[in-house]
Design a protein around this motif. Structure first.
Motif, short mmCIF file in Angstrom:
data_model
loop_
_atom_site.label_atom_id
_atom_site.label_comp_id
_atom_site.label_asym_id
_atom_site.label_seq_id
_atom_site.Cartn_x
_atom_site.Cartn_y
_atom_site.Cartn_z
N GLN A 14 0.82 -1.21 0.00
CA GLN A 14 0.00 0.00 0.00
C GLN A 14 0.85 1.26 0.00
N ARG A 15 1.96 1.25 0.73
CA ARG A 15 2.82 2.43 0.77
C ARG A 15 3.57 2.61 -0.55
N GLY A 16 3.80 1.52 -1.26
CA GLY A 16 4.55 1.60 -2.50
C GLY A 16 3.76 2.10 -3.69
N ARG A 17 2.45 1.89 -3.69
CA ARG A 17 1.66 2.25 -4.86
C ARG A 17 1.75 3.73 -5.21
N PRO A 18 1.60 4.68 -4.24
CA PRO A 18 1.76 6.09 -4.61
C PRO A 18 3.14 6.41 -5.18
N PHE A 19 4.16 5.74 -4.69
CA PHE A 19 5.51 5.96 -5.20
C PHE A 19 5.57 5.64 -6.69
N PHE A 20 5.05 4.50 -7.08
CA PHE A 20 5.12 4.12 -8.49
C PHE A 20 4.21 4.99 -9.36
N ASP A 21 3.06 5.42 -8.81
CA ASP A 21 2.23 6.36 -9.55
C ASP A 21 2.96 7.68 -9.75
N LEU A 22 3.76 8.08 -8.76
CA LEU A 22 4.52 9.33 -8.84
C LEU A 22 5.63 9.23 -9.89
N VAL A 23 6.50 8.24 -9.75
CA VAL A 23 7.69 8.21 -10.61
C VAL A 23 7.36 7.81 -12.04
N SER A 24 6.17 7.24 -12.27
CA SER A 24 5.80 6.94 -13.65
C SER A 24 5.65 8.20 -14.49
N ARG A 25 5.48 9.35 -13.84
CA ARG A 25 5.31 10.63 -14.57
C ARG A 25 6.65 11.31 -14.85
N ILE A 26 7.74 10.76 -14.35
CA ILE A 26 9.05 11.37 -14.61
C ILE A 26 9.50 10.98 -16.01
N GLY A 27 9.83 11.98 -16.83
CA GLY A 27 10.14 11.71 -18.23
C GLY A 27 11.60 11.75 -18.60
N HIS A 28 12.50 11.82 -17.62
CA HIS A 28 13.93 11.89 -17.98
C HIS A 28 14.39 10.55 -18.54
N PRO A 29 15.00 10.53 -19.76
CA PRO A 29 15.38 9.25 -20.36
C PRO A 29 16.66 8.64 -19.79
N ALA A 30 17.61 9.48 -19.38
CA ALA A 30 18.91 8.95 -18.97
C ALA A 30 19.58 9.90 -17.98
N PRO A 31 19.10 9.96 -16.76
CA PRO A 31 19.71 10.87 -15.78
C PRO A 31 21.10 10.42 -15.37
N ARG A 32 21.91 11.39 -15.00
CA ARG A 32 23.25 11.07 -14.49
C ARG A 32 23.16 10.62 -13.03
N ARG A 33 22.43 11.37 -12.21
CA ARG A 33 22.27 11.01 -10.81
C ARG A 33 20.79 11.15 -10.43
N VAL A 34 20.31 10.18 -9.66
CA VAL A 34 18.95 10.18 -9.13
C VAL A 34 19.07 10.17 -7.61
N VAL A 35 18.38 11.10 -6.95
CA VAL A 35 18.45 11.20 -5.49
C VAL A 35 17.05 10.95 -4.92
N ASP A 36 16.96 10.01 -4.00
CA ASP A 36 15.71 9.68 -3.32
C ASP A 36 15.81 10.19 -1.89
N LEU A 37 15.12 11.28 -1.60
CA LEU A 37 15.19 11.91 -0.28
C LEU A 37 14.10 11.35 0.61
N GLY A 38 14.50 10.85 1.78
CA GLY A 38 13.57 10.13 2.65
C GLY A 38 13.33 8.73 2.14
N CYS A 39 14.42 8.05 1.82
CA CYS A 39 14.34 6.75 1.13
C CYS A 39 13.83 5.62 2.00
N GLY A 40 13.79 5.82 3.33
CA GLY A 40 13.31 4.75 4.21
C GLY A 40 14.16 3.50 4.09
#
Length: 268
Positions: A14-40
């Protein structure tokens, strides 16, 4: 305030579903660095590393217990690392092409100004994606505040629970980030979750919203508080033959900073 990774992980799906709904909207094809703040505990951060195997992916959390759990994760992608840190003092660098914050900012006083500072520091073409709970008026939280304000608990818990300034509405975040020159997609979703077990809503909030109360009270008093709070929750969220329905509103924003040339010319 100490976090319990095992308790937090009890509702991982249940906690993961909003995360995947969120990041599915990110359109960057090839980022150099990805930072997850509050990664748990890092399980969701690992999904970012698998999505962008060519990127350096960094998970940051203020809880040493969460970071210890994340570093112990089995089959961790080789491009993924974790570090203890404070989102309130972190700022994007020139190679931070994707910034993700999942259910974190409600814990950060003054996070609206922090978002402005992140937006100003982001490079052209960088993406920012975050979601926060929008359920501070829901019975789960309203009853917690009411119980904390009762004569039995007021002196011990006064000021412990935040409400009015905890998060903004989707339109507020849209205007804030658009005012910083970002292109913004903001929305909200209500997940009608079906929880199982005895006192499942209490078990849910034990992993998140109830943590400040548990940290403020000795163990015996915390148990007493939970007993009274649980009675209120059972009335607000009655068990049904198939489980307990727990509606949960989430607020989302995904924004991209136009490249410098496009921003200067007004091109899309």
């Amino acid at each position: 305030m100490r976090w319990d990774p095992r308790k937090y992980a009890e509702f991982a799906d249940q906690r993961g579903r909003p995360f995947f709904d969120l990041v599915s909207r990110i359109g960057h094809p090839a980022p150099r660095r990805v930072v997850d703040l509050g990664c748990g505990p890092g399980d969701l951060t690992a999904a970012l590393a698998r999505r962008w195997p060519g990127a350096e992916v960094l998970g940051i959390d203020s809880s040493p217990e969460m970071i210890a759990r994340a570093r112990d994760g089995a089959e961790r992608p080789v491009n993924l690392t974790f570090a203890t840190g404070d989102a309130g003092t972190w700022r994007p660098g020139p190679e931070d092409d994707v910034i993700v914050s999942n259910a974190l900012l409600q814990w950060v006083p003054g996070h609206r100004e922090l978002l402005r500072e992140w937006a100003a520091a982001m490079g052209g073409g960088a993406w920012l994606a975050f979601q926060v709970p929008g359920n501070f008026d829901a019975p789960s939280h309203a009853l917690m505040r009411r119980h904390a304000a009762s004569p039995r608990w007021d002196s011990a818990l006064r000021g412990v629970l935040r409400h009015a300034d905890a998060v903004d509405e989707p339109g507020g975040y849209l205007r804030l980030l658009a005012g910083q020159g970002l292109q913004v997609d903001a929305w909200e979703t209500v997940y009608h979750q079906v929880l199982q077990g005895e006192d499942p809503v209490l078990e849910w909030v034990r992993g998140t919203g109830l943590r400040p109360v548990l940290a403020a009270l000795p163990a015996a008093e915390a148990a007493e508080f939970e007993e009274g709070y649980a009675r209120l929750l059972r009335q607000a969220y009655p068990a049904e033959p198939f489980g307990t329905v727990f509606p949960f509103r989430r607020i989302f924003a995904v924004a991209v900073k136009p490249p410098a040339a496009a921003a200067a010319t007004g091109s899309p």
